[in-house]
Design a protein around this motif. Sequence first.
Motif, PDB file in Angstrom:
ATOM      1  N   ALA A   3      20.676  51.329 -18.676  1.00 47.16           N
ATOM      2  CA  ALA A   3      21.892  50.715 -18.189  1.00 47.16           C
ATOM      3  C   ALA A   3      21.667  49.320 -17.561  1.00 47.16           C
ATOM      4  O   ALA A   3      20.408  48.983 -17.036  1.00 47.16           O
ATOM      5  CB  ALA A   3      22.296  51.640 -16.889  1.00 47.16           C
ATOM      6  N   THR A   4      22.780  48.482 -17.598  1.00 51.01           N
ATOM      7  CA  THR A   4      22.657  46.972 -17.430  1.00 51.01           C
ATOM      8  C   THR A   4      23.876  46.585 -16.720  1.00 51.01           C
ATOM      9  O   THR A   4      24.855  47.462 -16.913  1.00 51.01           O
ATOM     10  CB  THR A   4      21.883  46.265 -18.540  1.00 51.01           C
ATOM     11  N   PHE A   5      23.789  45.437 -16.137  1.00 52.78           N
ATOM     12  CA  PHE A   5      25.051  45.088 -15.639  1.00 52.78           C
ATOM     13  C   PHE A   5      26.018  44.294 -16.654  1.00 52.78           C
ATOM     14  O   PHE A   5      25.506  43.439 -17.414  1.00 52.78           O
ATOM     15  CB  PHE A   5      25.071  44.153 -14.316  1.00 52.78           C
ATOM     16  N   GLY A   6      27.464  44.551 -16.669  1.00 49.44           N
ATOM     17  CA  GLY A   6      28.226  43.871 -17.547  1.00 49.44           C
ATOM     18  C   GLY A   6      28.895  42.503 -16.598  1.00 49.44           C
ATOM     19  O   GLY A   6      28.562  42.590 -15.391  1.00 49.44           O
ATOM     20  N   PRO A   7      29.792  41.830 -17.366  1.00 52.34           N
ATOM     21  CA  PRO A   7      30.448  40.461 -16.747  1.00 52.34           C
ATOM     22  C   PRO A   7      31.086  40.707 -15.454  1.00 52.34           C
ATOM     23  O   PRO A   7      31.189  39.702 -14.755  1.00 52.34           O
ATOM     24  CB  PRO A   7      30.798  39.948 -18.012  1.00 52.34           C
ATOM     25  N   ASP A   8      31.568  41.661 -15.015  1.00 50.49           N
ATOM     26  CA  ASP A   8      32.600  41.907 -14.224  1.00 50.49           C
ATOM     27  C   ASP A   8      31.741  42.077 -12.765  1.00 50.49           C
ATOM     28  O   ASP A   8      32.358  42.273 -11.805  1.00 50.49           O
ATOM     29  CB  ASP A   8      33.451  43.099 -14.569  1.00 50.49           C
ATOM     30  N   THR A   9      30.367  42.054 -12.947  1.00 48.30           N
ATOM     31  CA  THR A   9      29.596  42.433 -11.839  1.00 48.30           C
ATOM     32  C   THR A   9      29.709  41.184 -10.799  1.00 48.30           C
ATOM     33  O   THR A   9      29.595  40.184 -11.005  1.00 48.30           O
ATOM     34  CB  THR A   9      28.069  42.710 -12.231  1.00 48.30           C
ATOM     35  N   ARG A  15      31.975  39.991  -9.154  1.00 46.71           N
ATOM     36  CA  ARG A  15      33.005  39.049  -9.519  1.00 46.71           C
ATOM     37  C   ARG A  15      33.450  38.336  -8.206  1.00 46.71           C
ATOM     38  O   ARG A  15      34.038  37.326  -8.250  1.00 46.71           O
ATOM     39  CB  ARG A  15      34.344  39.389 -10.334  1.00 46.71           C
ATOM     40  N   GLU A  16      33.840  39.115  -6.975  1.00 49.68           N
ATOM     41  CA  GLU A  16      34.298  38.555  -5.969  1.00 49.68           C
ATOM     42  C   GLU A  16      33.215  37.453  -5.322  1.00 49.68           C
ATOM     43  O   GLU A  16      33.709  36.684  -4.868  1.00 49.68           O
ATOM     44  CB  GLU A  16      34.337  39.666  -4.857  1.00 49.68           C
ATOM     45  N   LEU A  17      31.932  37.663  -5.392  1.00 46.10           N
ATOM     46  CA  LEU A  17      31.045  36.679  -4.914  1.00 46.10           C
ATOM     47  C   LEU A  17      30.919  35.589  -5.847  1.00 46.10           C
ATOM     48  O   LEU A  17      31.027  34.184  -5.431  1.00 46.10           O
ATOM     49  CB  LEU A  17      29.508  37.554  -4.953  1.00 46.10           C
ATOM     50  N   ARG A  18      31.144  35.877  -6.973  1.00 44.03           N
ATOM     51  CA  ARG A  18      31.155  34.578  -8.114  1.00 44.03           C
ATOM     52  C   ARG A  18      32.358  33.647  -7.785  1.00 44.03           C
ATOM     53  O   ARG A  18      32.032  32.441  -7.504  1.00 44.03           O
ATOM     54  CB  ARG A  18      30.999  34.971  -9.433  1.00 44.03           C
ATOM     55  N   ALA A  19      33.288  34.324  -7.494  1.00 40.47           N
ATOM     56  CA  ALA A  19      34.643  33.602  -7.163  1.00 40.47           C
ATOM     57  C   ALA A  19      34.521  33.003  -5.664  1.00 40.47           C
ATOM     58  O   ALA A  19      34.907  31.768  -5.817  1.00 40.47           O
ATOM     59  CB  ALA A  19      35.974  34.558  -7.125  1.00 40.47           C
ATOM     60  N   ALA A  20      34.052  33.434  -4.894  1.00 41.79           N
ATOM     61  CA  ALA A  20      33.938  33.012  -3.689  1.00 41.79           C
ATOM     62  C   ALA A  20      33.099  31.880  -3.499  1.00 41.79           C
ATOM     63  O   ALA A  20      33.444  30.860  -2.551  1.00 41.79           O
ATOM     64  CB  ALA A  20      33.713  34.049  -2.480  1.00 41.79           C
ATOM     65  N   GLY A  21      32.022  31.727  -4.129  1.00 39.67           N
ATOM     66  CA  GLY A  21      30.878  30.675  -4.073  1.00 39.67           C
ATOM     67  C   GLY A  21      31.390  29.414  -4.894  1.00 39.67           C
ATOM     68  O   GLY A  21      30.618  28.284  -4.496  1.00 39.67           O
ATOM     69  N   ALA A  72      32.196  45.069  -3.319  1.00 39.40           N
ATOM     70  CA  ALA A  72      31.242  44.091  -4.246  1.00 39.40           C
ATOM     71  C   ALA A  72      31.517  45.084  -5.542  1.00 39.40           C
ATOM     72  O   ALA A  72      31.223  46.301  -5.635  1.00 39.40           O
ATOM     73  CB  ALA A  72      29.909  44.251  -3.660  1.00 39.40           C
ATOM     74  N   THR A  73      31.967  44.341  -6.672  1.00 43.83           N
ATOM     75  CA  THR A  73      32.490  45.376  -7.791  1.00 43.83           C
ATOM     76  C   THR A  73      31.127  45.311  -8.677  1.00 43.83           C
ATOM     77  O   THR A  73      30.420  44.062  -8.830  1.00 43.83           O
ATOM     78  CB  THR A  73      33.172  44.724  -8.679  1.00 43.83           C
ATOM     79  N   TYR A  74      30.687  46.160  -9.151  1.00 43.65           N
ATOM     80  CA  TYR A  74      29.389  46.358 -10.400  1.00 43.65           C
ATOM     81  C   TYR A  74      30.227  47.040 -11.502  1.00 43.65           C
ATOM     82  O   TYR A  74      30.642  48.149 -11.624  1.00 43.65           O
ATOM     83  CB  TYR A  74      28.582  47.068  -9.741  1.00 43.65           C
ATOM     84  N   GLU A  75      29.969  46.394 -12.833  1.00 43.33           N
ATOM     85  CA  GLU A  75      30.272  46.670 -13.745  1.00 43.33           C
ATOM     86  C   GLU A  75      29.112  47.331 -14.725  1.00 43.33           C
ATOM     87  O   GLU A  75      28.004  46.427 -14.758  1.00 43.33           O
ATOM     88  CB  GLU A  75      30.926  45.736 -14.885  1.00 43.33           C
TER      89      GLU A  75
END
Length: 291
Positions: A153-159, A161-167, A256-259
């Motif tokens: 199992a690994t993380f997908g690109p939506d992981t 996303r809130e932190l990425r946008a806020a930063g 905090a979303t994790y895909e």
Amino acid sequence: MHDAYWIDKARVRQSFHRASKSYDAAAILQRQVREEMLARLEVVKLQPDRILDAGCGTGHGLQALLQKFKGAHGVALDIAEGMLERAQTLFPRYRFWQTRPQFLCGDIEALPLATASVDMVWSNLAVQWCNDLDAALQEFRRVLRPNGLLMFATFGPDTLRELRAAGGQQHTHVSRFIDMHDIGDALTRAGFTAPVLDVMHYTLTYDSVESVMRDLKTIGAHNATAGRARGLLGKGFLQQLREGYEVFRQQGKLPATYEVVFVHAWVGNQPYAAPGSSSVQFVPRKSASTV
């Protein structure tokens, strides 16, 4: 020259080593993903003799696997020595294991294992710390015996996303994660057969941005990208992060979303051949008939 998302493995090793004692208390998502992976094994017909847990963390995944596949031998591999030290405490010398697992400190992209030496490779949320997915999958393929199973199992690109946008865009604040379809293509390139991939989304909730960052730090998930900000971040950036994250608040909580991409694939019955190599078959020449 590496791009801004290149992962500094030395920083990853140091971060997880330091977090090893606090990891289990904060690894809520990792536990949920582990249980989902174990549930998916119920429909898999396999009786492995030797299992590799690649990126074993504190060892709970391998412990569950050895309870399920009694008699199997385990190999626990992690990039951080502190994690391996914690994992060893789960495995006393005499219980249901025939032998204690082998503990190896190493990198998934260069596994310190012999070719065709394991029947199953398991990896719970560790592959995203690799810089070269093709290299990692080639290593998994190399160490698996014919008819072996890869499950990770690994993380997908939506992981996150809130932190990425806020930063904002000034620095890389979150690692780059690989899309499920690209993972499927990479599995095919590595020589795996019958790959099955699907995605699940998990959401953890927090009271503040500081709580999100604290949880990531507690499990060792520091920003290790080449494009990260160097030195201490100022109050201005933290204020920007708070304000940017606030737009996502729902019912009083920050999400905090994790895909999570779940993968399993098989190795066929052919022995491993290194990329670019090909077998040459010699056909004996027929002798001339005599009259």
